[in-house]
Design a protein around this motif. Structure first.
Motif, PDB file in Angstrom:
ATOM      1  N   PRO A  46       0.827  -1.212   0.000  1.00 40.01           N
ATOM      2  CA  PRO A  46       0.000   0.000   0.000  1.00 40.01           C
ATOM      3  C   PRO A  46       0.865   1.268   0.000  1.00 40.01           C
ATOM      4  N   THR A  47       0.431   2.270  -0.731  1.00 40.16           N
ATOM      5  CA  THR A  47       1.236   3.504  -0.827  1.00 40.16           C
ATOM      6  C   THR A  47       1.484   4.119   0.556  1.00 40.16           C
ATOM      7  N   SER A  48       0.507   4.000   1.463  1.00 44.33           N
ATOM      8  CA  SER A  48       0.670   4.602   2.792  1.00 44.33           C
ATOM      9  C   SER A  48       1.767   3.917   3.604  1.00 44.33           C
ATOM     10  N   GLN A  49       2.193   2.718   3.126  1.00 40.67           N
ATOM     11  CA  GLN A  49       3.259   2.005   3.851  1.00 40.67           C
ATOM     12  C   GLN A  49       4.599   2.080   3.113  1.00 40.67           C
ATOM     13  N   SER A  94       9.140  -0.556   5.144  1.00 41.96           N
ATOM     14  CA  SER A  94       9.497  -1.977   5.076  1.00 41.96           C
ATOM     15  C   SER A  94       8.348  -2.881   5.496  1.00 41.96           C
ATOM     16  N   PRO A  95       7.169  -2.629   4.960  1.00 40.69           N
ATOM     17  CA  PRO A  95       6.105  -3.596   5.244  1.00 40.69           C
ATOM     18  C   PRO A  95       6.446  -4.927   4.573  1.00 40.69           C
ATOM     19  N   ARG A 143      15.418  -0.773  -0.617  1.00 37.47           N
ATOM     20  CA  ARG A 143      16.787  -0.388  -0.245  1.00 37.47           C
ATOM     21  C   ARG A 143      17.180   0.955  -0.859  1.00 37.47           C
ATOM     22  N   HIS A 144      16.767   1.180  -2.091  1.00 33.74           N
ATOM     23  CA  HIS A 144      17.139   2.423  -2.776  1.00 33.74           C
ATOM     24  C   HIS A 144      15.958   3.328  -3.075  1.00 33.74           C
ATOM     25  N   PHE A 145      14.778   2.724  -3.190  1.00 33.53           N
ATOM     26  CA  PHE A 145      13.604   3.510  -3.561  1.00 33.53           C
ATOM     27  C   PHE A 145      12.379   2.762  -3.079  1.00 33.53           C
ATOM     28  N   GLN A 146      11.325   3.498  -2.767  1.00 33.26           N
ATOM     29  CA  GLN A 146      10.113   2.867  -2.244  1.00 33.26           C
ATOM     30  C   GLN A 146       9.504   1.863  -3.222  1.00 33.26           C
ATOM     31  N   SER A 185       7.907   0.175 -17.667  1.00 33.58           N
ATOM     32  CA  SER A 185       7.187  -0.154 -16.450  1.00 33.58           C
ATOM     33  C   SER A 185       6.402   1.083 -16.013  1.00 33.58           C
ATOM     34  N   PHE A 186       5.195   0.875 -15.509  1.00 37.89           N
ATOM     35  CA  PHE A 186       4.360   1.983 -15.009  1.00 37.89           C
ATOM     36  C   PHE A 186       3.986   1.671 -13.560  1.00 37.89           C
ATOM     37  N   GLN A 187       3.966   2.714 -12.707  1.00 38.17           N
ATOM     38  CA  GLN A 187       3.545   2.480 -11.329  1.00 38.17           C
ATOM     39  C   GLN A 187       2.537   3.558 -10.923  1.00 38.17           C
ATOM     40  N   PRO A 188       1.280   3.392 -11.351  1.00 37.65           N
ATOM     41  CA  PRO A 188       0.259   4.371 -10.952  1.00 37.65           C
ATOM     42  C   PRO A 188       0.010   4.260  -9.450  1.00 37.65           C
ATOM     43  N   THR A 189       0.084   5.371  -8.745  1.00 36.93           N
ATOM     44  CA  THR A 189      -0.064   5.302  -7.287  1.00 36.93           C
ATOM     45  C   THR A 189      -1.416   5.845  -6.807  1.00 36.93           C
ATOM     46  N   ARG A 190      -2.274   6.241  -7.744  1.00 40.92           N
ATOM     47  CA  ARG A 190      -3.652   6.632  -7.396  1.00 40.92           C
ATOM     48  C   ARG A 190      -4.571   6.094  -8.476  1.00 40.92           C
TER      49      ARG A 190
END
Ligand SMILES: Cc1ncc(C[n+]2csc(CCOP(=O)(O)OP(=O)(O)O)c2C)c(N)n1
Ligand SMILES: [Mg+2]
Length: 597
Positions: free
Chosen positions: A105-108, A112-113, A119-122, A136-141
Motif C-alpha cells: 500500500p502507498t501509505s506504507q 518496510s512492510p 533499499r534504494h527507492f520505495q 514499467s508503469f507504477q500508478p499510485t492513485r
C-alpha cells in the motif's frame, strides 16, 4: 464519469482490449484484483498455474501463436520476482504480454512492510523488472490508472512488441474514484512504417544485380504477418530464404527455396549459401551469435565482403553486429509490398538466379545424403533424428511445436520444417528452460483447434513439472514429449569438448557408482492425472505420438533418446576466451566446409 474501484477499471480495460485471459497467481497483494475478475468471469478467464514462471511463459506463447496479448497477474514481492526470467524471454524474442504486478500500500511505502523492496527507492519492483520490460508503469492513485493502462497497452504492441509492466500498489486496486475508461489501445501492426522510395529503388538495384542473393528472415517477418509477401517476393525473383528460429514457417520450409536455419547447428545448404552470397537481404532478423557463427567471418556470413541490406522496425538492430550497406527502418510487410510493386515495374535479368539455385540444390543433396539415413534408424534409445522425423510425420501442417531448451532444440533447429508462421515457438534470445513445457499450455489456449506438442528436455521439464496440474485443472490438452537423455546434455557436451572429456555436474546420477537417474516421468504424470507412455525404442514412438495427439487430452511421452549422438556442426560457435576449435562438439560436416575467406 463512473465511479469505479481501481481493480474494476483494470478488469474492464482488459476486456475492452479483447484480452480473454489473465494467467496469474494470487497473493495478499493482488486479492483485490480477484473479485472483479470473479464478477467478470464470463468475459475474461483467470487461469492459475502453480508457478508464476509458467504464467508468464504461457502468456508469451499465447501471443506468439495468436498475435494478441494476454495479461499476467502476480502478487507483491516473491510472486512477481518469479516472472523476471520469462519476461526476459519475452523481451529478447519481442513477445508482448501485460504483466500486472501488485505492490505494498502507498501509505506504507518506505516502512518496510511485508514484501516491500526499498533499499534504494520505495516499493521498488519497477527497478527489479526494468531491464526485462519495454516499459514499467507504477500508478499510485486510481486516477492515474486510465493513462497508465492506455500507455502500457500501446507501448506493448507498437513498433517492436515486448512485455510491459503495470505495478499496482495494494490500495490502488481497492480504492475508487471517478474515472473515464480510456479508449482501447491500437492492436499489433496498427501502425506500419514504410521505406522511402529511394531506399526501395536502391535495394532493388542491389538485388537485381546480385548473382548469389539470399534473404535472411527473423521474428520481424512473423510479427508483421508478411508470410504471403515474403513467399511471393522470393519466388518472383528466385531468391533462397534462410530462417532464424522465430522466422520459421513464414516460407513453407518444404519449399525448394527454403534453406532452413543457419549457424553452428544450422542446415548445411543455409551456411553454404550464407557465406557465399554476394548480397544478403535481412528482414526482421538480428544476426545473433548463434545464427551468425559468433560473427566469425566465413562460417555463416561473409560481411563486409557480402553486401548487406538490413530491414528492421527497431533502429537498435540496424548495424548492431554488421553495419549494413543499406539500412532501412521499416515494417517487414510494408517493405516487401513496396519491393513487390517496384520489382513489377522493373525488368528482371534473363537467367535470374538459376546457376545459384543449382549450386544450392547440390549442397542440399549432399546434406540429405549425409543426414537422411538416420531419420529412419531403428535404435534403443532413440536416435535424435528419428524423434524429429516422427514428430514431423504425425503433426499436421498447422500443428504447433513448442520447443524447450537444450540438445533437443538444436536438433529441431536443424531439421524441423515449419509449414506455417506462428507454428514453431522457440525461446531463442534468452533460452529460458521451461518455456517449451509451460508455453505449450498458452499456445493451446491460443489455438484450441490445433494440436500442440511441447518438446522438452528431462532437465527442462523437471524445472516446471507442475504444468501437469494446470493441464488437468483447466483441461488443456497438450502433449509433452520429454527428450529424456538423463542429464543436462547440451552443457555436458560443451564441457566434454572444452575440458578434456571430464563430466561434472552435467548428468543426473544416483549413488556413488553414478547410476543414471531420473524420476519415472510417466508415473509422475499419471500421479497428476495425466495419461502417459514411456518410449524406449524408435519403433514405438510414432504410434505413441499419434495416439497422444488423437486422444485430445493432456498426455506425456517419456522418450528415451541417445545422449551420445550429437547434432552435426555446419557452422561454428565461439565462447571467448576459449579459442574456437572444430568441432567443440558434434561432427563437423562436409569436407569442403572450410570458411570462405
Ligand atoms: C533457467 C535456465 N537455467 C539454466 C540454463 C542453462 N542450460 C541451457 S541448456 C541446459 C540443459 C538442458 O537440459 P535438458 O532439458 O535435459 O536438455 P538436454 O540438453 O539434455 O537435451 C542448461 C542447464 C538455461 N538455459 N535456463
Ligand atoms: Mg537432458
Amino acid at each position: 464519469m463512473p465511479r469505479m474501484k481501481g481493480a474494476e477499471l483494470i478488469t474492464e480495460y482488459l476486456i475492452k482490449n479483447d484480452i480473454p485471459y489473465v494467467f496469474g497467481i494470487c497473493g495478499h497483494g493482488n486479492v483485490g484484483m480477484l473479485d472483479p475478475l470473479y464478477q467478470a468471469r464470463d468475459r475474461i478467464a483467470l487461469i492459475s498455474p502453480r508457478h508464476e514462471q509458467v504464467a508468464a511463459h504461457m502468456a508469451d506463447a499465447y501471443f506468439r501463436v495468436r498475435h494478441k496479448p494476454v495479461a499476467t497477474l502476480t502478487s507483491c514481492g516473491p510472486g512477481s520476482c518469479n516472472i523476471i526470467m520469462p519476461l526476459a524471454c519475452a523481451l529478447t524474442d519481442s513477445s508482448a504480454l501485460l504483466a500486472i504486478t501488485a505492490n505494498v500500500p502507498t501509505s506504507q511505502f518506505n516502512r518496510s512492510p511485508f514484501q516491500e523492496i526499498n533499499r534504494h527507492f520505495q516499493a521498488d519492483f519497477v527497478n527489479i523488472v526494468r531491464p526485462v520490460v519495454k516499459r514499467s508503469f507504477q500508478p499510485t492513485r486510481v486516477d492515474m490508472l486510465p493513462l497508465a493502462l492506455r500507455q502500457a497497452m500501446t507501448e506493448m504492441l507498437s513498433g517492436r512488441p515486448g512485455p510491459v509492466n503495470v505495478d499496482v500498489p495494494f490500495n490502488v486496486f481497492q480504492e475508487d474514484d471517478e474515472v473515464e475508461m480510456p479508449p482501447p489501445a491500437p492492436v499489433l501492426n496498427a501502425h506500419r512504417s514504410g521505406a522511402s522510395p529511394d531506399d526501395i529503388a536502391r535495394a532493388l538495384d542491389m538485388i537485381l544485380v546480385a548473382q548469389r542473393p539470399v534473404i535472411f528472415i527473423g521474428h520481424g517477418v512473423t510479427l508483421s504477418e508478411a508470410s504471403r509477401e515474403l513467399t511471393e517476393f522470393a519466388k518472383k525473383l528466385g531468391i533462397p530464404v534462410i530462417s532464424s528460429p522465430n522466422g520459421m514457417g513464414c516460407i513453407d520450409m518444404t519449399d525448394a527455396l527454403s534453406l532452413g536455419f543457419i549457424g553452428r547447428n544450422g542446415a548445411f545448404p543455409a551456411n553454404e549459401a550464407g557465406r557465399r552470397a554476394d548480397v544478403v537481404l535481412a528482414i526482421g532478423a538480428r544476426f545473433d551469435d548463434r545464427s551468425a557463427s559468433s560473427w566469425m567471418p566465413g562460417y555463416s556470413w561473409n560481411f563486409p565482403h557480402t553486401r548487406l541490406i538490413h530491414v528492421d522496425v527497431d533502429p537498435a538492430e540496424l548495424g548492431r553486429n554488421y553495419p549494413p550497406d543499406l539500412g532501412i527502418l521499416a515494417d517487414a510487410r510494408t517493405f516487401l509490398r513496396q519491393m513487390l510493386t517496384a520489382s513489377g515495374e522493373r525488368k528482371t535479368k534473363g537467367e535470374g538466379t538459376k546457376e545459384w539455385l543449382a549450386a544450392i540444390a547440390k549442397w542440399r543433396a549432399e546434406w540429405e545424403k549425409f543426414t537422411r539415413p538416420n531419420f529412419e534408424a531403428h535404435t534403443s534409445p532413440m536416435r535424435p533424428e528419428r524423434v524429429v522425423a516422427d514428430c514431423q510425420a504425425v503433426l499436421p501442417a498447422d500443428g504447433i511445436i513448442c520447443c524447450d531448451v537444450g540438445v533437443s532444440h538444436n536438433w529441431y533447429m536443424q531439421f524441423w520444417n515449419a509449414r506455417k508462421p506462428q507454428s514453431m515457438l522457440n525461446s531463442w534470445g534468452f533460452s529460458g528452460m521451461g518455456f517449451g513445457a509451460a508455453g505449450a499450455l498458452g499456445a493451446k489456449l491460443a489455438a484450441p483447434d490445433r494440436p500442440v506438442v511441447a518438446v522438452t528436455g528431462d532437465g527442462c521439464f523437471t524445472m516446471v513439472p507442475h504444468v501437469l496440474c494446470t493441464a488437468v485443472e483447466y483441461n488443456i490438452p497438450v502433449v509433452w514429449v520429454i527428450w529424456n537423455n538423463f542429464g543436462w546434455v547440451s552443457i555436458r557436451d560443451i564441457q566434454l569438448g572444452m575440458f578434456g572429456g571430464r563430466e561434472h555436474g552435467t548428468m543426473f546420477h544416483q549413488g556413488a557408482n553414478k547410476k543414471p537417474y531420473n524420476p519415472d516421468f510417466a508415473a509422475w504424470a499419471k500421479a497428476s492425472g495425466v495419461d502417459a507412455i514411456t518410449v524406449t525404442k524408435s519403433q514405438d514412438f510414432r504410434g505413441a505420438l499419434e495416439h497422444a495427439v488423437k486422444a485430445n487430452k493432456p498426455y506425456l511421452l517419456d522418450v528415451h533418446v541417445d545422449a551420445e549422438v550429437r547434432p552435426p556442426s555446419t557452422g561454428a560457435w565461439e565462447l571467448p576466451p576459449t579459442p574456437y576449435k572444430e568441432p567443440v562438439y558434434g561432427q563437423r560436416f562436409i569436407p569442403d566446409a572450410a570458411p570462405v575467406k
